[in-house]
Design a protein around this motif. Structure first.
Motif, mmCIF file in Angstrom:
data_model
loop_
_atom_site.group_PDB
_atom_site.id
_atom_site.type_symbol
_atom_site.label_atom_id
_atom_site.label_comp_id
_atom_site.label_asym_id
_atom_site.label_seq_id
_atom_site.Cartn_x
_atom_site.Cartn_y
_atom_site.Cartn_z
ATOM 1 N N ASN A 185 47.215 51.713 -10.578
ATOM 2 C CA ASN A 185 46.840 50.637 -9.660
ATOM 3 C C ASN A 185 46.565 49.343 -10.420
ATOM 4 O OD1 ASN A 185 47.031 52.101 -7.289
ATOM 5 N ND2 ASN A 185 44.879 52.776 -7.351
ATOM 6 N N ILE A 186 46.958 48.211 -9.790
ATOM 7 C CA ILE A 186 46.618 46.881 -10.304
ATOM 8 C C ILE A 186 45.473 46.348 -9.452
ATOM 9 C CG2 ILE A 186 47.459 44.546 -10.747
ATOM 10 C CD1 ILE A 186 50.300 45.682 -10.804
ATOM 11 N N LEU A 187 44.380 46.005 -10.110
ATOM 12 C CA LEU A 187 43.204 45.546 -9.391
ATOM 13 C C LEU A 187 42.786 44.171 -9.898
ATOM 14 C CD1 LEU A 187 42.722 48.850 -10.101
ATOM 15 C CD2 LEU A 187 40.821 48.466 -8.529
ATOM 16 N N VAL A 188 42.208 43.397 -8.967
ATOM 17 C CA VAL A 188 41.540 42.149 -9.290
ATOM 18 C C VAL A 188 40.243 42.138 -8.502
ATOM 19 C CG1 VAL A 188 41.588 39.625 -9.154
ATOM 20 C CG2 VAL A 188 43.664 40.885 -9.760
ATOM 21 N N ASN A 189 39.142 42.021 -9.207
ATOM 22 C CA ASN A 189 37.826 42.057 -8.555
ATOM 23 C C ASN A 189 37.672 43.306 -7.683
ATOM 24 O OD1 ASN A 189 37.163 39.576 -9.717
ATOM 25 N ND2 ASN A 189 37.949 38.414 -7.965
ATOM 26 N N ASN A 190 38.071 44.447 -8.258
ATOM 27 C CA ASN A 190 37.956 45.752 -7.600
ATOM 28 C C ASN A 190 38.795 45.858 -6.323
ATOM 29 O OD1 ASN A 190 36.130 46.784 -9.524
ATOM 30 N ND2 ASN A 190 34.412 45.796 -8.479
ATOM 31 N N THR A 191 39.765 44.989 -6.186
ATOM 32 C CA THR A 191 40.656 45.028 -5.025
ATOM 33 C C THR A 191 42.046 45.430 -5.503
ATOM 34 O OG1 THR A 191 39.404 43.285 -3.919
ATOM 35 C CG2 THR A 191 41.624 43.717 -3.110
ATOM 36 N N VAL A 192 42.595 46.470 -4.898
ATOM 37 C CA VAL A 192 43.923 46.945 -5.284
ATOM 38 C C VAL A 192 44.967 46.001 -4.711
ATOM 39 C CG1 VAL A 192 45.570 48.858 -5.188
ATOM 40 C CG2 VAL A 192 43.120 49.330 -5.370
ATOM 41 N N LEU A 193 45.787 45.411 -5.591
ATOM 42 C CA LEU A 193 46.813 44.465 -5.174
ATOM 43 C C LEU A 193 48.217 45.007 -5.369
ATOM 44 C CD1 LEU A 193 45.345 41.174 -6.663
ATOM 45 C CD2 LEU A 193 44.948 42.183 -4.406
ATOM 46 N N THR A 196 43.980 34.279 -16.397
ATOM 47 C CA THR A 196 43.763 35.345 -15.418
ATOM 48 C C THR A 196 43.923 36.701 -16.093
ATOM 49 O OG1 THR A 196 46.093 35.256 -14.794
ATOM 50 C CG2 THR A 196 44.549 33.923 -13.492
ATOM 51 N N SER A 197 43.354 37.710 -15.485
ATOM 52 C CA SER A 197 43.441 39.075 -16.029
ATOM 53 C C SER A 197 43.648 40.056 -14.899
ATOM 54 C CB SER A 197 42.175 39.433 -16.809
ATOM 55 O OG SER A 197 41.039 39.379 -15.965
ATOM 56 N N LEU A 198 44.221 41.160 -15.252
ATOM 57 C CA LEU A 198 44.482 42.252 -14.316
ATOM 58 C C LEU A 198 43.805 43.513 -14.834
ATOM 59 C CD1 LEU A 198 48.321 41.684 -13.792
ATOM 60 C CD2 LEU A 198 46.470 40.915 -12.296
ATOM 61 N N THR A 199 43.349 44.350 -13.948
ATOM 62 C CA THR A 199 42.741 45.625 -14.305
ATOM 63 C C THR A 199 43.687 46.748 -13.903
ATOM 64 O OG1 THR A 199 40.498 44.793 -14.058
ATOM 65 C CG2 THR A 199 40.782 47.169 -13.964
ATOM 66 N N LEU A 200 43.960 47.638 -14.850
ATOM 67 C CA LEU A 200 44.802 48.808 -14.600
ATOM 68 C C LEU A 200 43.911 50.037 -14.517
ATOM 69 C CD1 LEU A 200 47.733 48.081 -17.094
ATOM 70 C CD2 LEU A 200 47.514 47.395 -14.691
ATOM 71 N N GLN A 201 44.068 50.803 -13.462
ATOM 72 C CA GLN A 201 43.208 51.964 -13.239
ATOM 73 C C GLN A 201 44.040 53.099 -12.650
ATOM 74 O OE1 GLN A 201 40.066 51.568 -10.279
ATOM 75 N NE2 GLN A 201 38.659 52.709 -11.594
ATOM 76 N N THR A 202 43.844 54.273 -13.229
ATOM 77 C CA THR A 202 44.554 55.448 -12.719
ATOM 78 C C THR A 202 43.917 55.917 -11.418
ATOM 79 O OG1 THR A 202 43.193 57.013 -13.936
ATOM 80 C CG2 THR A 202 45.124 56.140 -15.071
ATOM 81 N N HIS A 203 44.591 56.834 -10.775
ATOM 82 C CA HIS A 203 44.102 57.399 -9.510
ATOM 83 C C HIS A 203 44.661 58.804 -9.394
ATOM 84 C CE1 HIS A 203 48.109 56.478 -7.787
ATOM 85 N NE2 HIS A 203 48.020 55.401 -8.556
ATOM 86 N N ASN A 204 44.319 59.494 -8.333
ATOM 87 C CA ASN A 204 44.735 60.893 -8.237
ATOM 88 C C ASN A 204 46.237 61.053 -8.028
ATOM 89 O OD1 ASN A 204 44.949 60.011 -5.617
ATOM 90 N ND2 ASN A 204 43.379 61.384 -4.783
ATOM 91 N N GLY A 205 46.945 59.955 -7.805
ATOM 92 C CA GLY A 205 48.396 60.022 -7.722
ATOM 93 C C GLY A 205 49.083 59.494 -8.956
ATOM 94 N N THR A 206 48.310 59.192 -10.001
ATOM 95 C CA THR A 206 48.917 58.675 -11.227
ATOM 96 C C THR A 206 49.927 59.658 -11.783
ATOM 97 O OG1 THR A 206 46.999 57.321 -11.786
ATOM 98 C CG2 THR A 206 48.421 57.989 -13.596
ATOM 99 N N ILE A 207 49.519 60.925 -11.873
ATOM 100 C CA ILE A 207 50.435 62.011 -12.264
ATOM 101 C C ILE A 207 50.452 62.962 -11.075
ATOM 102 C CG2 ILE A 207 50.946 63.791 -13.970
ATOM 103 C CD1 ILE A 207 49.139 62.290 -15.916
ATOM 104 N N PRO A 208 51.436 62.881 -10.221
ATOM 105 C CA PRO A 208 51.401 63.657 -8.979
ATOM 106 C C PRO A 208 51.155 65.145 -9.170
ATOM 107 C CG PRO A 208 53.179 62.061 -8.933
ATOM 108 C CD PRO A 208 52.638 62.046 -10.325
#
Length: 890
Positions: A658-666, A717-729
């Motif tokens: 996921n790409i996030l900015v201010n904890n918002t998934v974009l 500007t900066s972007l936050t990369l964060q995994t999730h439960n679908g990162t590796i299906p």
């Protein structure tokens, strides 16, 4: 009439009997006078201060005979009177009859149950030596030595004890004639197990007297089958008790009196705990080597110290035996492994014996190394596993072969086909693996389409395993490992974390390292493992490992407990040993990565929100291109350069972040078939899907607009990369765990597109204008128009500006305004806009500054609201640009 008892009491002194013999008639007269003065207070039997009567000298006379001699002496006085014995003959006759009756009773007692009971309980024989003198054609000649005595204190009944002491005191000695003693086993069909030919023996049977016995006996075995049956039951532990019956015809005599031939038949029962056991032993030396003297296979030299608690002395001829081990099942026949031989042995009484054994194994039989049905191990694997785990392994000795031709045939027949189990004390190898390391580590993330919780869904590892195995000092033969596989459990802080399953044989090679100093010999084994699956067993523990890797200050130590199988080349041939227990430790080093992740001021990794700053990993993005659009999304493709400071590599078949900015998934970044190696990695193809509305609704759309506006305006500007439960299906838990460790990185700067190269900095312009979407402008005063030079970040995609509402400023003073509603294209790279109409701010400071710059340049800033379109995607953004170089013309 005077009783003789009075005379016994008055005359039973140590010196009375010799004196009476020397003094003649006058002495007897004196004693007669003394006797005549005996009163009623004179004791009937005088108590003498002497030891037990059984200890008297052989020359002593009994009180009865002494009294009789005294009476006869008194009757032969020198006076002319009638002899006293003629007057007292009734008393003398009664005394003689009494003595005869006593002797008859004693002899009768010796043949009764009473004396048998006394003899059985009081007889005590302590053997001191049992030696094999020689082997004969029919048996063995043995020498028996020991001490025999009668101990009346062992007799329980007082009446039997008293009468037995009296009878044996009278008889003094008993002598047996030559006797054959037959020994039978009633519980085994009354089979005759042997006959002992014993010579005549004379013993003193008086209480407390000890007789030293030494004689030679000839022993002849009976039924060989019967002896072997008993031996096998005893060896197998089935002999809870055994009944032994002895039978003999024994001729007896005591002195000159022949008692006659007595038939003695006695049965005794020995319980299992009273039966002798195999002697204790200790292996003091073991040397495994290649066979000598032109033989093939492997040889062994063993020294065994055997505890000998028996008073046995014999000479054992050279013996050869077969060595066997268990098969797959207890019911299977034992498998012959090799042979062993001993030299001639001299056994001494109660003296420990050192036995030197030489063994040889030419070739291992197939039944020993083949895997058992419904099992993963062979009989050899089970034997070695027990030994190396410190448990007692069992080998079997099949007896016996006698290389010496002088060995009698009866010995060969008796001892053949007797199998004796020998516990072979295991050796706990302890830290058998001196060093365990992984090099060229390559991680493989699972196939994205694999079913969860299947082997295909597990991450995999490829590496070169290096194992330094400590070899026991007794292994002195060629050993080469050419294949290896293992089933390993990985532990972290003593808890099981994962399982590594190398179920397929992997190629290996080994090098023997000789002993040096205090270090013993070792075997260095190297093996390339390919795509070995790792199954995570404890998700919480795995989360701890990830935290320790990313935020810890020390390397992460992993323990490995494995059952290793190896294929080896030995002097006995090629074979596999399976399930050998081993332990080791390997270390995961991420210090270079941690140093890169650390903040410049040395603070802890990550910001207050837990995300990590990885700008020092030198990420670079180039060759942006849009490969797809929708009304709410853009799909971008780019080439990335990144530096991997660790020594590990990885293959990523599919990765979704996921790409996030201010904890918002974009949006999301998707990577497919990416290979990351240590050091610089260039031209990594990644795909990003920008879709704020779909992921976060209208709020996400506003955040996305703000980010794009800042981005094209050249803001940091900066972007936050964060995994999730679908990162590796196929591994949702793994992605969820890694989501606790988001990574923040700066957005790539806008630049004139070019293909990234190692070490290139896409933003190496002369000033910060290379970061702006608007690079320069040209103002035309007379036509009131302006032309702008734009820098598109895309390499193949044309960007369209659908509307423009912009104001130019000079030092915060408005200079002119542009309103333009006709769309125009911004192709890849640098391009110019069409002539855009400008509404000058006449009379303003900004406009006057532009006129003064006619024919030259000045720095302007611009604020604009811009509508953009890429394919189907549309977005309204704002732009703030400063220090735009403007050329002023008429």
């Amino acid at each position: 009439m005077d009783t003789p008892d009075g005379q016994w009491a008055s005359t039973r002194t140590p010196s009375s009997r010799p004196a009476s013999r020397r003094s003649g008639r006058s002495s007897r007269s004196a004693r007669s006078q003394t006797s005549s003065r005996t009163t009623e207070v004179t004791p009937l039997l005088a108590r003498e201060d002497r030891s037990d009567d059984d200890e008297e000298e052989e020359g002593e006379q009994t009180p009865a005979t002494t009294s009789l001699l005294h009476s006869l002496g008194n009757g032969s006085s020198s006076s002319g009177k009638t002899p006293l014995w003629k007057k007292r003959w009734p008393s003398i006759l009664a005394l003689v009859i009494l003595c005869i009756v006593v002797v008859v009773i004693m002899l009768g007692f010796l043949a009764t149950e009473g004396i048998e009971e006394y003899a059985m309980q009081a007889a005590d024989f302590q053997p001191t030596k049992l030696s094999l003198d020689s082997l004969t054609d029919h048996g063995v000649k043995v020498q028996v030595e020991g001490h025999f005595k009668m101990d009346a204190s062992k007799v329980k009944k007082q009446s039997v004890r008293n009468l037995g002491r009296f009878g044996t005191w009278i008889a003094r000695e008993v002598e047996s004639g030559p006797t054959n003693v037959d020994v039978y086993l009633p519980e085994y069909g009354n089979v005759l197990v042997g006959t002992a030919k014993v010579p005549g023996i004379k013993v003193n049977i008086r209480n407390g007297h000890t007789t030293h016995i030494s004689f030679f006996a000839h022993l002849e075995p009976g039924s060989f089958d019967g002896i072997r049956n008993v031996a096998n039951d005893w060896i197998d532990g089935r002999l809870g008790q055994i009944q032994v019956k002895g039978k003999a015809e024994v001729p007896l005599k005591s002195g000159i009196i022949r008692i006659g031939t007595q038939t003695i038949e006695e049965s005794m029962v020995f319980l299992g705990n009273n039966l002798p056991s195999l002697p204790r032993y200790n292996i003091s030396r073991l040397n495994l080597r290649e066979a000598k003297d032109g033989h093939k296979g492997m040889g062994a030299d063993v020294s065994v110290m055997v505890t000998n608690d028996f008073p046995v002395q014999l000479t054992v001829p050279p013996v050869a035996v077969d060595v066997l081990v268990d098969g797959c099942l207890p019911s299977d026949q034992h498998i012959m492994v090799g042979t062993a031989e001993t030299a001639r042995l001299q056994v001494r009484p109660k003296t420990d014996l050192e036995v030197n054994v030489t063994g040889r194994v030419e070739k291992l039989p197939e039944s020993l190394v083949e895997v058992c049905p419904d099992s993963a191990k062979s009989p050899l694997d089970a034997l070695l596993g027990d030994y190396m785990d410190g448990r007692d392994a069992t080998i079997y000795i099949n007896c016996c072969k006698f290389p010496d031709p002088e060995t009698p045939d009866w010995a060969r027949g008796l001892l053949q086909d007797i199998t004796v189990p020998i516990p072979f004390t295991g050796r706990d190898m302890g830290n058998l693996i001196k060093n365990f390391s992984l090099s060229d580590v390559h991680f493989h993330l699972p196939d994205p389409f694999a079913e969860p919780n299947t082997p295909e869904a597990a991450p995999k590892i490829s590496a070169i395993i290096k194992v330094d195995i400590g070899l026991p000092g007794e292994m002195n033969f060629h050993l080469d490992v050419n294949r290896v596989k293992a089933d390993a459990d990985i532990y972290y802080h003593k808890k099981k974390l994962a399982r590594l399953n190398l179920e397929k044989w992997q190629k290996a090679n080994s090098t023997r390292i000789d002993a040096h100093g205090d270090e013993g010999p070792s075997l260095l084994v190297e093996s390339d493992i390919e795509r070995a699956p790792i199954q995570i067993l404890d998700d919480d523990l795995f989360s701890e490992v990830v935290q320790a890797l990313l935020f810890g200050s020390k390397p992460v130590m992993m323990e490995v407990k494995a059952a290793v199988s190896v294929k080896v080349d030995t002097p006995m041939g090629d074979f596999a040993m399976r399930g050998i227990p081993t332990e080791g430790v390997f270390v995961i080093h991420l210090e270079p990565l941690l140093q890169q992740l650390a903040n410049v001021n040395g603070s802890a990794i990550g910001n207050d929100k837990g995300s990590s700053n990885i700008s020092h990993l030198s990420p670079q993005i180039g060759n942006l291109s849009i490969i797809g659009t929708s009304r709410t999304s853009i799909t971008l493709q780019a080439h990335a350069n990144i530096t991997n400071p660790t020594k590990y590599s990885a293959t990523v078949p599919y990765f979704n972040i996921n790409i996030l900015v201010n904890n918002t998934v974009l949006g999301q970044v998707v990577a497919k078939d990416i290979v990351v190696r240590p050091g610089n990695n260039t031209n990594l193809l990644v795909t990003a899907v920008w879709d704020p509305y779909t992921h976060s609704g209208q709020g996400g759309n506003e955040v996305g607009k703000e980010l794009l506006s800042q981005y094209i305006s050249g803001y940091n500007t900066s972007l936050t990369l964060q995994t999730h439960n679908g990162t590796i299906p196929s591994q949702p838990v793994l992605g969820d765990l890694m989501s606790h460790f988001p990574i923040t990185l700066p957005a790539p700067h806008l630049s004139t597109p070019k293909k990234p190269k190692d070490g290139d900095d896409p933003d190496n312009g002369d000033d910060d204008k290379s970061t702006h979407f608007i690079r320069e402008a040209t103002m035309h005063i007379i036509s009131s128009t302006a032309i702008f030079t734009l820098a598109s970040p895309f390499t193949t995609t044309t960007l369209y500006i659908t509307n423009l509402n912009a104001t130019a400023f000079y030092e915060t003073h408005p200079a002119g305004k542009i309103l333009y509603d006709l769309p125009f294209a911004v192709p890849p790279g640098l391009s110019e806009t069409p002539r855009l109409p400008v509404d000058w701010s006449l009379g303003s400071v900004g406009y006057e500054a532009i006129k003064k710059a006619l024919g030259g340049t000045l720095k302007l800033s611009a604020y604009a609201d811009v509508g953009i379109r890429i394919g189907q995607w549309r977005q309204q953004i704002w732009f703030r640009g400063g220090s735009i170089g403007a050329h002023v013309k008429l």
